[in-house]
Design a protein around this motif. Sequence first.
Motif, PDB file in Angstrom:
ATOM      1  N   ILE A   9       0.863  -1.181   0.000  1.00  0.00           N
ATOM      2  CA  ILE A   9       0.000   0.000   0.000  1.00  0.00           C
ATOM      3  C   ILE A   9       0.897   1.227   0.000  1.00  0.00           C
ATOM      4  CG2 ILE A   9      -1.767   1.280   1.245  1.00  0.00           C
ATOM      5  CD1 ILE A   9      -2.684  -1.328   2.475  1.00  0.00           C
ATOM      6  N   LEU A  10       0.713   2.083  -0.993  1.00  0.00           N
ATOM      7  CA  LEU A  10       1.504   3.312  -1.119  1.00  0.00           C
ATOM      8  C   LEU A  10       0.692   4.467  -0.542  1.00  0.00           C
ATOM      9  CD1 LEU A  10       4.109   4.602  -2.255  1.00  0.00           C
ATOM     10  CD2 LEU A  10       2.848   4.989  -4.391  1.00  0.00           C
ATOM     11  N   PHE A  11       1.014   4.853   0.695  1.00  0.00           N
ATOM     12  CA  PHE A  11       0.307   5.961   1.327  1.00  0.00           C
ATOM     13  C   PHE A  11       0.769   7.290   0.739  1.00  0.00           C
ATOM     14  CE2 PHE A  11       0.338   2.648   4.654  1.00  0.00           C
ATOM     15  CZ  PHE A  11      -1.034   2.463   4.779  1.00  0.00           C
ATOM     16  N   THR A  12       2.079   7.453   0.651  1.00  0.00           N
ATOM     17  CA  THR A  12       2.687   8.598  -0.035  1.00  0.00           C
ATOM     18  C   THR A  12       3.873   8.056  -0.813  1.00  0.00           C
ATOM     19  OG1 THR A  12       4.281   9.164   1.700  1.00  0.00           O
ATOM     20  CG2 THR A  12       2.039  10.063   1.933  1.00  0.00           C
ATOM     21  N   LYS A  13       4.547   8.926  -1.545  1.00  0.00           N
ATOM     22  CA  LYS A  13       5.710   8.441  -2.294  1.00  0.00           C
ATOM     23  C   LYS A  13       6.829   7.988  -1.368  1.00  0.00           C
ATOM     24  CE  LYS A  13       8.074  12.905  -2.787  1.00  0.00           C
ATOM     25  NZ  LYS A  13       8.698  13.844  -3.754  1.00  0.00           N
ATOM     26  N   ASP A  14       6.793   8.400  -0.078  1.00  0.00           N
ATOM     27  CA  ASP A  14       7.834   8.032   0.868  1.00  0.00           C
ATOM     28  C   ASP A  14       7.400   6.949   1.847  1.00  0.00           C
ATOM     29  OD1 ASP A  14       9.473  10.024  -0.217  1.00  0.00           O
ATOM     30  OD2 ASP A  14       8.666  11.541   1.142  1.00  0.00           O
ATOM     31  N   LEU A  15       6.111   6.702   1.964  1.00  0.00           N
ATOM     32  CA  LEU A  15       5.600   5.813   3.004  1.00  0.00           C
ATOM     33  C   LEU A  15       4.807   4.668   2.383  1.00  0.00           C
ATOM     34  CD1 LEU A  15       5.361   5.401   6.094  1.00  0.00           C
ATOM     35  CD2 LEU A  15       3.200   6.684   5.986  1.00  0.00           C
ATOM     36  N   THR A  16       5.242   3.427   2.644  1.00  0.00           N
ATOM     37  CA  THR A  16       4.564   2.251   2.096  1.00  0.00           C
ATOM     38  C   THR A  16       4.389   1.203   3.197  1.00  0.00           C
ATOM     39  OG1 THR A  16       6.634   1.199   1.413  1.00  0.00           O
ATOM     40  CG2 THR A  16       5.522   2.604  -0.209  1.00  0.00           C
ATOM     41  N   LEU A  17       3.392   0.351   3.005  1.00  0.00           N
ATOM     42  CA  LEU A  17       3.137  -0.771   3.903  1.00  0.00           C
ATOM     43  C   LEU A  17       3.201  -2.057   3.085  1.00  0.00           C
ATOM     44  CD1 LEU A  17       2.281  -1.922   6.682  1.00  0.00           C
ATOM     45  CD2 LEU A  17      -0.099  -1.702   5.892  1.00  0.00           C
ATOM     46  N   HIS A  18       4.093  -2.951   3.505  1.00  0.00           N
ATOM     47  CA  HIS A  18       4.228  -4.252   2.841  1.00  0.00           C
ATOM     48  C   HIS A  18       3.613  -5.321   3.728  1.00  0.00           C
ATOM     49  CE1 HIS A  18       5.980  -7.496   0.438  1.00  0.00           C
ATOM     50  NE2 HIS A  18       6.355  -8.056   1.587  1.00  0.00           N
ATOM     51  N   GLU A  69       4.075  -7.641   8.627  1.00  0.00           N
ATOM     52  CA  GLU A  69       3.670  -6.284   8.237  1.00  0.00           C
ATOM     53  C   GLU A  69       4.876  -5.373   8.417  1.00  0.00           C
ATOM     54  OE1 GLU A  69       0.767  -5.368   7.027  1.00  0.00           O
ATOM     55  OE2 GLU A  69      -0.381  -7.210   7.380  1.00  0.00           O
ATOM     56  N   HIS A  70       5.314  -4.734   7.330  1.00  0.00           N
ATOM     57  CA  HIS A  70       6.462  -3.834   7.380  1.00  0.00           C
ATOM     58  C   HIS A  70       6.038  -2.450   6.886  1.00  0.00           C
ATOM     59  CE1 HIS A  70       9.739  -7.194   7.161  1.00  0.00           C
ATOM     60  NE2 HIS A  70       9.068  -7.196   8.286  1.00  0.00           N
ATOM     61  N   GLY A  88       8.370  -3.058  11.901  1.00  0.00           N
ATOM     62  CA  GLY A  88       7.754  -4.290  11.435  1.00  0.00           C
ATOM     63  C   GLY A  88       7.220  -5.157  12.562  1.00  0.00           C
ATOM     64  N   HIS A  89       6.237  -5.945  12.191  1.00  0.00           N
ATOM     65  CA  HIS A  89       5.665  -6.940  13.106  1.00  0.00           C
ATOM     66  C   HIS A  89       5.570  -8.257  12.346  1.00  0.00           C
ATOM     67  CE1 HIS A  89       2.200  -9.094  15.068  1.00  0.00           C
ATOM     68  NE2 HIS A  89       2.979  -8.852  16.103  1.00  0.00           N
TER      69      HIS A  89
END
Length: 623
Positions: A9-18, A69-70, A88-89
């Motif tokens: 998930i790309l929240f912003t160009k700098d922040l993502t959730l894998h 989750e990273h 991360g978890h």
Amino acid sequence: MQGSFYGDILFTKDLTLHSEIDGNFNWSEAKSFLPTYSYGATGSDPAYVNTLAELQEYNTWDNFWNWLEHLNYSHTFADKHAVTALVGHEVWESTYDGIQAGTKGFTAGNTLQTLGLGTQANNTLAEPKGSSVMESWIARLIYTYNNKYSITATERRDQSSNFAPASVAPPGHQIGYFPSVAVSWRISEEPFMHGLDPVLSNLKLRVGYGTTGQSNTSGGYKYGSSIKPIVTGLGTGFSFNNFNNPNLTWETAIQTNIGVDFSLLNNRIDASVDVYDKTSKNFLFQQPLPAFLSGGTAEYSNAAVVQPPWVNAGKIQNKGIELSITSRNIESKNFRWTTNVILSHYTNKVISLNGFPALSGIVSTGFGPQIPATYTQVGGAIGEFYGYKTEGVIKTTDQLAFLAQHPQNVTGQPLIVSSDRTLSNAIYLGDMLYAGNDGKGGANKQYALGNPNPNFTYSFTNNFSYKDFELSVFFTGVQGGKILNAVKFQIQGLYGLYQNQLAPTANFWTPSNPNSNIPAPRSGFGNNNLVMSDRFLESASFLRLQNLRLGYNLPSPWATKVKMRHLKAYVGGQNLFVITKYQGTRSRSRLAEPEPPAAEYRLRQVSFSESGHLRPERRVLKL
């Protein structure tokens, strides 16, 4: 069956959730039936008879799943300050279960092989099951200034179900914290290095320090005492299965390393050198206990009635160096050739055994002798082979006369000179002579005979490509070190009937074959010729063609027609051949083939290659 699902998930160009979920699920089923039989020479009583048929059935399954989750953040401020962060978890669970059932005595004969047709008094039933769970929190921060200076800090918090919770042993031992830090300096970016670009295009210095943890206890519930059923004349009873240790906790390792990365000749050659010092402590292993403390040994087994406890003990230091070189030998329009070489050398030393004088490693050879093969003590290497030094076969009466006055003792008692080869405490022409005779009938001296640790390990890979064809050749090898050929005790021991022997042993010593160096047969495996000695040790050096792969990239239109971007056909093989002087079965024994760069031999692992009981590595062909 195994699979993996992931998404970003790309929240912003700098922040993502894998997010990622992985799973591995295995089921197996096996059945074995031993029929009744009777056979032998015609006109004679049957030589081999089985009057009780036996059926065993096994159904087992094991499941593993992992969920992570990273959350990643990456941004560069003012074109010079690069920051990368991760929180991360992760959690994983491994479970196993199964049914093992058996019966004997089929009144219907050998034809109908079902559990319900056996004699009820002979029925057996077992259900092995267990699970382990791990939960981890991870935080990592990387800061780089102007692509020159960088620092990385990491913190892990791991919680394992293999250790006692706070409700059992306050404050609990399930949680471990494992920090690490690393810094680097890209020297080649400094102004004073710019003139060296054509020759030395990259130079980077790295320093790191960190800790890691290990929680594997070969099953989950080892900190507590489990029970096991026992069939008695009054019904099913229960007894303790193992000693508990609620204070069992994490095994830890602390490592410091210094490394240098550099590139030469306009990046035609990339290389790195790493030097490390790793100290591991609180090893997880089962504490050896004498039989009288554990209820003796089980019938038809060497296992203790009550299994010894798992403990934390020991401290080991590993030091080593690794060199890696990648060269781009040829790069043209249609042809490319690259080579990668890895060389590694290490040493290990036992710092502490927590008061134990030494740890002995025993090799079982089935119905053959139990071999005290290794002796690990403070100041020495892990898994040092320990035993007697041979001085050849006894061939002269002068040697016998000396032994009559100065008895040899390698079996726990002085050996008498006698030609009766059925006596286990006798010695005669054709038997082995050993060094270390004290001249008084006392025990012969035992020596350190070497260990499995090699002088160095190596591997080299060559990759070739010509137009759409690709060829990869990967060799790996070990130079130096010793390996125990335990199978020699059985198939070259000449100690009993009904045991096949290798053909060369037929050349054993006899009065008519006085120059042979193979000892003569002697009954029983507690005899002079079957003690742990350098006779059973061989060189562990080898060179193996580990992987070979030839591929062809199919034309792009072919892939387009089947809605794909790329298609490749290939043929490959693994473990295609081995060059070695070792005569036993090759296997993926860690002690025969240490894993570079930092091979670390654990106290709970057998510190020798049980070549008589390891499956040989398979030769695999792929298409």
